[in-house]
Design a protein around this motif. Structure first.
Motif, mmCIF file in Angstrom:
data_model
loop_
_atom_site.group_PDB
_atom_site.id
_atom_site.type_symbol
_atom_site.label_atom_id
_atom_site.label_comp_id
_atom_site.label_asym_id
_atom_site.label_seq_id
_atom_site.Cartn_x
_atom_site.Cartn_y
_atom_site.Cartn_z
ATOM 1 N N SER A 251 12.181 -7.205 -13.399
ATOM 2 C CA SER A 251 11.875 -7.736 -12.075
ATOM 3 C C SER A 251 11.828 -6.570 -11.090
ATOM 4 C CB SER A 251 12.930 -8.749 -11.631
ATOM 5 O OG SER A 251 12.763 -9.049 -10.250
ATOM 6 N N GLU B 248 13.947 -7.663 -7.904
ATOM 7 C CA GLU B 248 15.401 -7.803 -8.048
ATOM 8 C C GLU B 248 16.046 -6.670 -8.844
ATOM 9 O OE1 GLU B 248 17.642 -10.396 -7.053
ATOM 10 O OE2 GLU B 248 16.055 -11.084 -5.735
ATOM 11 N N TYR C 76 16.279 -6.127 -12.237
ATOM 12 C CA TYR C 76 17.026 -6.486 -13.438
ATOM 13 C C TYR C 76 16.082 -6.566 -14.629
ATOM 14 C CZ TYR C 76 15.384 -11.333 -12.659
ATOM 15 O OH TYR C 76 14.628 -12.463 -12.454
ATOM 16 N N LYS D 19 15.442 -8.789 -18.280
ATOM 17 C CA LYS D 19 15.772 -10.014 -19.009
ATOM 18 C C LYS D 19 14.905 -10.096 -20.254
ATOM 19 C CE LYS D 19 12.991 -13.859 -17.456
ATOM 20 N NZ LYS D 19 12.907 -14.426 -18.770
ATOM 21 N N TYR E 36 7.376 -18.220 -9.155
ATOM 22 C CA TYR E 36 8.638 -17.508 -8.944
ATOM 23 C C TYR E 36 8.683 -16.215 -9.760
ATOM 24 C CZ TYR E 36 10.843 -18.746 -13.413
ATOM 25 O OH TYR E 36 11.155 -18.854 -14.745
ATOM 26 N N GLU E 37 8.031 -16.192 -10.938
ATOM 27 C CA GLU E 37 7.983 -14.988 -11.762
ATOM 28 C C GLU E 37 7.106 -13.922 -11.099
ATOM 29 O OE1 GLU E 37 8.435 -17.119 -16.154
ATOM 30 O OE2 GLU E 37 6.461 -16.954 -15.226
ATOM 31 N N ALA F 299 8.952 -12.483 -8.186
ATOM 32 C CA ALA F 299 9.997 -11.559 -8.638
ATOM 33 C C ALA F 299 9.411 -10.249 -9.163
ATOM 34 C CB ALA F 299 10.863 -12.221 -9.711
ATOM 35 N N SER G 68 23.112 -10.134 -6.616
ATOM 36 C CA SER G 68 22.084 -10.936 -5.968
ATOM 37 C C SER G 68 22.720 -11.906 -4.991
ATOM 38 C CB SER G 68 21.291 -11.718 -7.022
ATOM 39 O OG SER G 68 20.351 -12.572 -6.418
ATOM 40 N N ASN H 163 21.012 -16.486 -10.445
ATOM 41 C CA ASN H 163 20.393 -15.327 -11.107
ATOM 42 C C ASN H 163 21.453 -14.401 -11.701
ATOM 43 O OD1 ASN H 163 17.839 -16.183 -10.474
ATOM 44 N ND2 ASN H 163 17.438 -14.593 -8.960
ATOM 45 N N GLU H 164 22.541 -14.204 -10.970
ATOM 46 C CA GLU H 164 23.595 -13.326 -11.470
ATOM 47 C C GLU H 164 24.144 -13.811 -12.809
ATOM 48 O OE1 GLU H 164 26.770 -11.730 -9.197
ATOM 49 O OE2 GLU H 164 25.517 -11.466 -7.419
#
Length: 174
Positions: A39, A42, A44, A46, A122-123, A126, A147, A152-153
């Protein structure tokens, strides 16, 4: 499939209704690196993957989600079970609702070349992109991730724990 671990925040009432959203997630090892979603907004990492539609086969969902999120084409014959992680917490959308997500993780291989991503709003917001990185790079980024969005965390802490677990298994096989 073996349950690897559970994350249960117990921040809900036992009388709350349960919303279940199972997901399929890919572990794609390429040489000494791992393919992950990053992301840009953000900061991060995943695992590529996402929700399994009602009546959809887990492995078909895995192939679809990896293609949509990172543009990689999974070779279906290469899919191998790794294990699952159960996540339970109070829903961030519906009051008096428990969010329950069984995350099914699979090792898999992908074809050479990429296709276009097909991101949800939303993707896209991000800034999801494919990154093929050293596993320690992803662990370091996720370890410091904070965050304003607690939901999300919890997701990133789940994938941080998975990255550490995979690193441990990879190191054992060397």
């Amino acid at each position: 499939m073996e349950r690897l671990f559970e994350i249960d925040l117990k921040d809900y009432k036992d009388t709350d209704k349960v919303f279940r959203r199972p997901s399929a997630r890919a572990i794609i090892i390429q040489g000494d690196k791992i393919a992950l979603v990053y992301s840009k907004k953000e900061k991060y990492y995943k695992f590529p993957g996402g929700g399994i539609h009602d009546g959809e086969d887990k492995e078909k969902a895995l192939v679809r989600e990896v293609r949509e999120e990172v543009g990689m084409v999974v070779i279906p014959e290469s899919i191998r079970e790794f294990g699952s992680v159960l996540r339970r917490q109070k829903s961030d959308r519906d009051e008096n609702t428990i969010f329950e997500q069984e995350n099914y993780y699979y090792f898999c291989d992908v074809k050479d070349g990429l296709v276009d991503q097909n991101l949800d709003d939303y993707e896209d917001e991000a800034g999801f992109v494919l990154r093929i990185v050293d596993i320690d790079t992803a662990i370091e980024a996720n370890d410091i991730y904070k965050s304003d969005i607690f939901f999300n965390e919890v997701m990133i802490k789940r994938d941080l724990r998975m990255l550490r677990l995979i690193r441990g298994r990879i190191c054992q096989s060397d």
